[in-house]
Structures are given as C-alpha cells and as structure tokens.
Design a protein around this motif. Structure first.
Motif, PDB file in Angstrom:
ATOM      1  N   ASP A 158      -2.605  11.526   5.530  1.00 44.28           N
ATOM      2  CA  ASP A 158      -1.270  11.278   6.064  1.00 44.28           C
ATOM      3  C   ASP A 158      -0.510  10.420   5.047  1.00 44.28           C
ATOM      4  O   ASP A 158      -1.089   9.485   4.505  1.00 44.28           O
ATOM      5  CB  ASP A 158      -1.407  10.524   7.395  1.00 44.28           C
ATOM      6  CG  ASP A 158      -0.193  10.726   8.273  1.00 44.28           C
ATOM      7  OD1 ASP A 158       0.938  10.531   7.779  1.00 44.28           O
ATOM      8  OD2 ASP A 158      -0.377  11.091   9.440  1.00 44.28           O
ATOM      9  N   ARG A 160       1.830   8.338   5.580  1.00 44.86           N
ATOM     10  CA  ARG A 160       2.215   7.028   6.110  1.00 44.86           C
ATOM     11  C   ARG A 160       1.076   6.394   6.898  1.00 44.86           C
ATOM     12  O   ARG A 160       0.231   7.097   7.441  1.00 44.86           O
ATOM     13  CB  ARG A 160       3.401   7.177   7.078  1.00 44.86           C
ATOM     14  CG  ARG A 160       4.694   7.372   6.372  1.00 44.86           C
ATOM     15  CD  ARG A 160       5.819   7.624   7.366  1.00 44.86           C
ATOM     16  NE  ARG A 160       6.898   8.291   6.676  1.00 44.86           N
ATOM     17  CZ  ARG A 160       7.774   7.682   5.893  1.00 44.86           C
ATOM     18  NH1 ARG A 160       7.710   6.382   5.710  1.00 44.86           N
ATOM     19  NH2 ARG A 160       8.724   8.364   5.291  1.00 44.86           N
ATOM     20  N   ASP A 162       0.734   2.740   9.554  1.00 43.76           N
ATOM     21  CA  ASP A 162       1.225   1.426   9.974  1.00 43.76           C
ATOM     22  C   ASP A 162       0.040   0.451  10.036  1.00 43.76           C
ATOM     23  O   ASP A 162      -1.094   0.821   9.721  1.00 43.76           O
ATOM     24  CB  ASP A 162       1.996   1.523  11.301  1.00 43.76           C
ATOM     25  CG  ASP A 162       1.124   1.975  12.462  1.00 43.76           C
ATOM     26  OD1 ASP A 162      -0.123   1.910  12.357  1.00 43.76           O
ATOM     27  OD2 ASP A 162       1.689   2.416  13.488  1.00 43.76           O
ATOM     28  N   GLU A 203       4.414  -4.093   6.567  1.00 43.83           N
ATOM     29  CA  GLU A 203       3.278  -3.573   7.356  1.00 43.83           C
ATOM     30  C   GLU A 203       1.940  -4.035   6.774  1.00 43.83           C
ATOM     31  O   GLU A 203       0.938  -4.122   7.471  1.00 43.83           O
ATOM     32  CB  GLU A 203       3.318  -2.046   7.484  1.00 43.83           C
ATOM     33  CG  GLU A 203       3.043  -1.251   6.217  1.00 43.83           C
ATOM     34  CD  GLU A 203       4.314  -0.879   5.479  1.00 43.83           C
ATOM     35  OE1 GLU A 203       5.326  -1.629   5.620  1.00 43.83           O
ATOM     36  OE2 GLU A 203       4.312   0.151   4.778  1.00 43.83           O
ATOM     37  N   ASP A 242      -2.687   3.376   2.529  1.00 46.47           N
ATOM     38  CA  ASP A 242      -2.083   4.560   3.146  1.00 46.47           C
ATOM     39  C   ASP A 242      -2.369   5.791   2.284  1.00 46.47           C
ATOM     40  O   ASP A 242      -2.693   5.670   1.102  1.00 46.47           O
ATOM     41  CB  ASP A 242      -0.573   4.350   3.291  1.00 46.47           C
ATOM     42  CG  ASP A 242       0.129   4.286   1.959  1.00 46.47           C
ATOM     43  OD1 ASP A 242       0.601   5.334   1.466  1.00 46.47           O
ATOM     44  OD2 ASP A 242       0.180   3.184   1.377  1.00 46.47           O
TER      45      ASP A 242
ATOM     46  N   ARG B 160      10.113  -1.246  -2.762  1.00 52.00           N
ATOM     47  CA  ARG B 160      10.739  -0.085  -2.124  1.00 52.00           C
ATOM     48  C   ARG B 160      11.758   0.555  -3.041  1.00 52.00           C
ATOM     49  O   ARG B 160      12.337  -0.099  -3.894  1.00 52.00           O
ATOM     50  CB  ARG B 160      11.486  -0.497  -0.850  1.00 52.00           C
ATOM     51  CG  ARG B 160      10.581  -0.779   0.285  1.00 52.00           C
ATOM     52  CD  ARG B 160      11.339  -1.284   1.501  1.00 52.00           C
ATOM     53  NE  ARG B 160      10.404  -1.982   2.359  1.00 52.00           N
ATOM     54  CZ  ARG B 160       9.560  -1.365   3.178  1.00 52.00           C
ATOM     55  NH1 ARG B 160       9.562  -0.061   3.296  1.00 52.00           N
ATOM     56  NH2 ARG B 160       8.724  -2.054   3.921  1.00 52.00           N
ATOM     57  N   ARG B 201       7.002  12.172   1.315  1.00 53.58           N
ATOM     58  CA  ARG B 201       7.884  11.467   2.228  1.00 53.58           C
ATOM     59  C   ARG B 201       9.307  11.985   2.127  1.00 53.58           C
ATOM     60  O   ARG B 201       9.707  12.529   1.100  1.00 53.58           O
ATOM     61  CB  ARG B 201       7.867   9.977   1.877  1.00 53.58           C
ATOM     62  CG  ARG B 201       6.517   9.331   2.088  1.00 53.58           C
ATOM     63  CD  ARG B 201       6.511   7.953   1.471  1.00 53.58           C
ATOM     64  NE  ARG B 201       5.296   7.225   1.829  1.00 53.58           N
ATOM     65  CZ  ARG B 201       4.865   6.151   1.183  1.00 53.58           C
ATOM     66  NH1 ARG B 201       5.554   5.681   0.163  1.00 53.58           N
ATOM     67  NH2 ARG B 201       3.766   5.548   1.555  1.00 53.58           N
TER      68      ARG B 201
END
Lengths: 374, 374
Positions: A158, A160, A162, A203, A242, B160, B201
């Motif tokens: 995946d 992503r 959290d 996160e 992640d 980011r 993403r």
C-alpha cells in the motif's frame, strides 16, 4: 494453544503459480526441482496449462510423484491493473494458486507474478486477519546484523500508512523476525529522515509514540527512528515504513548493489593483470556474491492474511524461485501464519484496552516475555 | 542577458564555514588546501574562531595569502533544532558564511554543518528566488549514465512536496544538470513505485501531467515515472522526488554501497590466497572505489535561493570537503545561480500563462531549444 498447520503428516505442500514470471514456467519448474533436491519433505501443487507443465516436470526426475497439477488457462500479466484483476482474475493460475491455500490443500503459496494483482487477489481469496487493516509485504535485506539480514516492511502493499498501520507493521514484523530469523526479542526501527525525535512527518511522530507503548507487551525492543543507512545496518532487525518509501528503498538498494557488482566486474576486466587478479580473487568474490545476491534472499512475504503467500521477484532465476519456495516452506513448517494470527488478535484487544485506559495496559502481559514465539 | 557573478576579476571566492563538521576545522582546512593545490584561481573567506583557524591555515603553505578570516565564536551543532537556530543563529559561523554570499563578498558558500539548520538560515539570509515555493537539495549520484552521475532532488530540504513543487524541482534539476554536467537536454524522471501510469500517490499523477506539459518549453525530456533502481541507472539524468523519499533513498544507497565495500574487504581478508589476490587486485579495487566513493561526489547543492550554497557531508574527510568546494567553485564560475534565477522567473510566468490558457502555452518558446543553458 497455537493451531498447527491444517494439513497433517510430515510433508509440507507448497502451491506454486507456474505463470506470470518474466522467464516463464521453465524457470519456475527448475526452481521447484532445486528445492526438491534440498528438501525431501516438500510437495507441490502447480497451477497453469497442465499439458505444458507436465512436460516440464517430467524432465526433472527429482520431481517425480511430488507434483500435482491444476489445469488453468488464464494468466495475470505484468501489465494487468489490480482493479482489472479483481474483476476478472478468478480464472487465472494466480487465483488457483491462492485457492489451494484457502481450501487447506497447501500450506503456502508462491507466485512470481504482478505484485499488485497478487496482493489484491490474496486479500479477496484469503481475507485479512481479524484486526489487520492493511496487509504488508516484508522482505529480507542483507545487513551487518549477526543473522546477516534485516526484515523491512511494507515494501509496496500500500502506498500509504497511518500511525496505526505502522504499529501493526511493527507487530507483524516482530513476529516474522521471531519465526523467520529465530530472534527472541527483535529490535524494531521506524524509518525516518533522521534519528532525532523532532524530525519527519506528523504520522511518524504518532507512530513513534504508539510503537514505543506496545514494545514491552509485544515482546520487542523499539530503537526509535532509524535512517536509510540503517536498512543494511545493525541497529535494528526490523525496519518499519510505509509501502511507498519501502518500495523505493528496496529498489534503490538493489540498483546500487547491482551497479557496484557491475563496476567491480568491469574493473577486473580492465587489464591483463587485473584479469589474473580476478582469477585468484574468484573465491573471495563468490563469497561476497553469496552474501549479497538478491536471488538468495528472494521473496516478499505477505503479512496480515489468513495464509502464507510469498511473492517471488518477477525476474527471478531458478535459484531465486527456489529461495522463495524455501521461505514459504520454512514459514509453513513453523506454523507462522497461525502464530501471527494469534499475536495480532491478542494485540488488537490490547490496543482497545490501551485506548480505553492508556496507563494500565502498558504493564499487562509483560510476564509472558520470552514464552511466546509469535 | 544573464548576470555575471557579482565579484569581478579571475578569482572565485568561496565562503567556508570552518565549524559544525564531525571532524572539526582541521579537516575543513585540509580540504581547502587540497582545492587550492588543484585550483590557482580559488580564494577563501573562512568563518569561525579566528585565532585557532589562523594557526591551522598557517601550516598549509598553499593557502598563504588566499584566505581571509571572519572571527565568529558561536557554532551550530548537529543537535540544534532548525527552529532554535532560526531564533539564535545570527551569531554563528554558519550565518556569517552565508552572509558573505548575501553581501556579494563571496561567490558561493560551503558548510559541513547541520542540514536542517543550514537550509533554515539560508532561506532567512539569502531568501528564496522569486517564484520558488520550496527550495530543494540536489545531490550527484554514481550511475550507469555516460556522465557517471545522476542528479537527484529533493533529498531532504522539506519532507513534503505537492505537484507544483515537484514541477519546480524538475525545472531546477534540469538547470543544474545543464550547468553542472553539461547536458544540453537532460532527461527527467519522476520517482514512483512503478513505471506504469496508474501507480503511486495522487500528487504524483498530477505532477506527471504538469511536468510533461512543461518539458518542451523548459528544454528537457520527461521520461515519466522511474523506480528506485533507476536512481543509479541510465534511463534518466535527473530524478525528481519529495525530500522524505529522496533522503531515505540517498541514505539507503550510501548504506548499501558501504556494506558491499566492507564485505568485499572482509572476503579478501579471508585467507592467505585471497590476501595475495587482493594485492594483485588493488588497482582494480581502487578504480572501483574512485567510481563510487561518496566523498568524491560529496556536496548537496541548495537550489532555489539567491546564491549558491553547498552542504558538505557532516562526516566528510578532506577529500570530501575539497569536492564540495570544487562543486561550489564550478557553479560559481558558470554563473549558475543567476542562470537558474532567470530560468525560474521565465517559467513562473509561463506557468501562469499555462494556467490561464493551457493549450497555447505548450508551444511557446520551443524555438529557443538549445540556445539557453539555464
């Protein structure tokens, strides 16, 4: 307390997808033959076009009487999108491979096919373990550790994750390290851009707090944030991240190791003297290759499902396929899937307790230390 | 049309932070001496405790008459948080190093100090280029390309990046490759978990669309999504990614390369025969080391500021410091900072045009191909 593998007897049955790898079913069958030579207790169920597969298997005497076939015409290709495979995948060799595990006919599944499709079909066919929200793919990574390898997850199930997902990865990775590498109390590191607590994304700070709270009751050491250079290092046994970052890191490492080997070969071809040196150096170089050869540590394990699935590299050679089969065999033999299920279930209830009463839960179960393996 | 470096004459002046590296100012001065030996046109301004620094410089005859000093007592340490440094950093050698560039006394700055602090102070002191929302750190990476290196950015200025930031990184990276590696039309790749368009993403899909729209007018080839294994590969010259992923990738690559070298040394120490082999193989091994040694490609360049700042590795040895100084020298000599400013300014207005009238802007400026270097 912990369930034994569903099939009885001394034989471990591995369900193998013959199709979907870059090199075709011939390499898969060669890999099976390598495994069968080393391991008298292994049996196979092979999925794909039966007539062609029977011919390939017949050429390997070691496989005689050890393979049963499931005739399947369709194949998941490397270009198929997971969404397409979810709708149309049930007639494929990949699905059939997984279904043998679901039905209890095999102890584990191995496929060289498309990773995204294999994960999507695995979730559909085997279902997630109760309490797991995102399954993860874990790989072994050559490292400076005593055991020679670290576990890294997620490397691409995946894109992503959290904080709660990262906690589950830590728990699953710890279980995998205990069962796959025989480490009683694995050290878990959370991948970040620096080891200082103030660094990184929000996160990650949450995950740091969560994972450190569960370290004792889940019987691992949390070493905190680690960096990219610690993936092949010796500060942690399990690297949690992640799936996006993990995937990039794994492929960067592979690419770097292969560039270095290539340049090494080139530099030895450079002159007559260096060619002579390379003849003398050959055992040293083979020793190195053995240590870092990706095909010897081939196999991403899908964690968080009802059943063991090993994804072999799409470009794996026979040794690579054999190493993925060996991994599935070892995990099946240790009853890993059942142990992991028990671990996740017990931690899921602890998580709920912890959320209800944060201070008391931390001390719970500490006495079990070292008794459980999962 | 393009501004020349602000200082006239044939000498290039590099402003050097003597403090903040792991090995102390002695290594920094040794690195300056290495640079000065190879390069008669270089001059230095050295920042830190003057008395101690004068003694170190006096031991190097090659530096005689080529160094001026700025006496500064305070140092930014590796543990200082950027937020703390933003409030209290103006009395440090790092700030003084940057200020020499801002005042036009030097053509570029080099520091081995804390990356986060150096970026924070650089933004405060030099300011971002008009049109740049997030500066980036670019590194050179050993690769299979003809030039031997790829550019990767961002490797950690910011954890980011949205689609617009990634477009700016592509533009700045292309400029850097044109000026730093003399590539007329660099190939840009966007880092993802797979090369297929549906992967990754959401912001990466947007960035893919944006970057491909600007490829022609900004005079680069966009090769689309690339994977971790392409970072040391030959499909792209510039790898664009967010600072979190880039930082993990760089450190993973460093860690892997250093593990491989270590295992190689070990395997040559293994027996008498392999020791003899290593004597014969020594030139081959040195040839390899030269190609992948991180200290020879040391130096992250801060892109998107009014001025050239090179971050040398905190653990750099003299060769590493010298290589960071050489990079700052080359960029100063090519007037890179001014060219980049011009490029970003022209693209910023094109971005606005494109947002107003998406179809026409794409064809604009195509005729300039190959004329401009920035």
């Amino acid at each position: 307390m912990i369930d034994q593998p569903r099939l009885q007897g001394d034989k471990i049955v591995i369900s193998v997808d013959a199709m979907g790898g870059d090199a075709g079913p011939g390499v898969v069958v060669s890999g099976m033959a390598e495994s069968a030579t080393k391991n008298p207790d292994i049996r196979f169920i092979l999925h794909g076009p039966e007539e062609a597969l029977r011919k390939l298997v017949a050429r390997r005497r070691i496989l005689a009487g050890r393979v049963s076939f499931r005739d399947v015409a369709d194949v998941v290709t490397m270009d198929d999108k997971p969404s397409h495979v979810m709708r149309n995948g049930k007639s494929t060799s990949m699905w059939s491979t997984l279904e043998a595990v679901r039905k209890g006919e095999a102890h584990g599944a191995v496929s060289c096919g498309n990773t995204g499709a294999l994960m999507a079909l695995s979730m559909l066919c085997l279902r997630k373990l109760p309490g797991v929200s995102r399954p993860a793919i874990a790989v072994l990574w050559p490292s400076r550790n005593v055991q020679g390898f670290n576990v890294m997850l997620d490397v691409g199930a995946d894109v992503r994750a959290d904080a709660q997902d990262l906690l589950q990865y830590a728990l699953m990775g710890a279980s995998y390290a205990r069962n796959g590498m025989n480490l009683k109390r694995p050290r878990i590191g959370l991948l970040n851009v620096g080891t200082e607590q103030h660094k990184g994304r929000a996160e990650l700070k949450q995950a740091h707090a969560l994972i450190s709270r569960f370290a004792d009751q889940a019987n691992f050491d949390f070493v905190g944030f680690v960096e990219g250079r610690d993936i092949p290092g010796n500060v942690a046994d399990v690297i949690v991240t992640d799936g996006f970052t993990g995937n990039v890191a794994v492929k960067t490492g592979e690419g770097t190791a292969s560039l270095v080997s290539e340049l090494l070969r080139e530099s030895f071809r450079h002159s007559l003297l260096s060619r002579m040196a390379s003849v003398l150096a050959i055992t040293s170089l083979l020793r190195l290759k053995k240590r870092i050869d990706p095909s010897r540590v081939n196999g991403g394990v899908f964690l968080g499902l009802n059943g063991t699935v090993v994804k072999s590299h799409g470009g794996a050679d026979a040794t690579g396929v054999s190493s993925a089969i060996k991994l599935a065999f070892q995990l099946a033999q240790s009853g890993f899937s059942e142990r992991l299920a028990a671990r996740v279930a017990s931690t899921a209830s602890l998580t709920e307790d912890a959320q209800a009463a944060p201070d008391t839960a931390d001390k719970k179960n500490q006495k079990n230390e070292g008794e459980q393996k999962a």
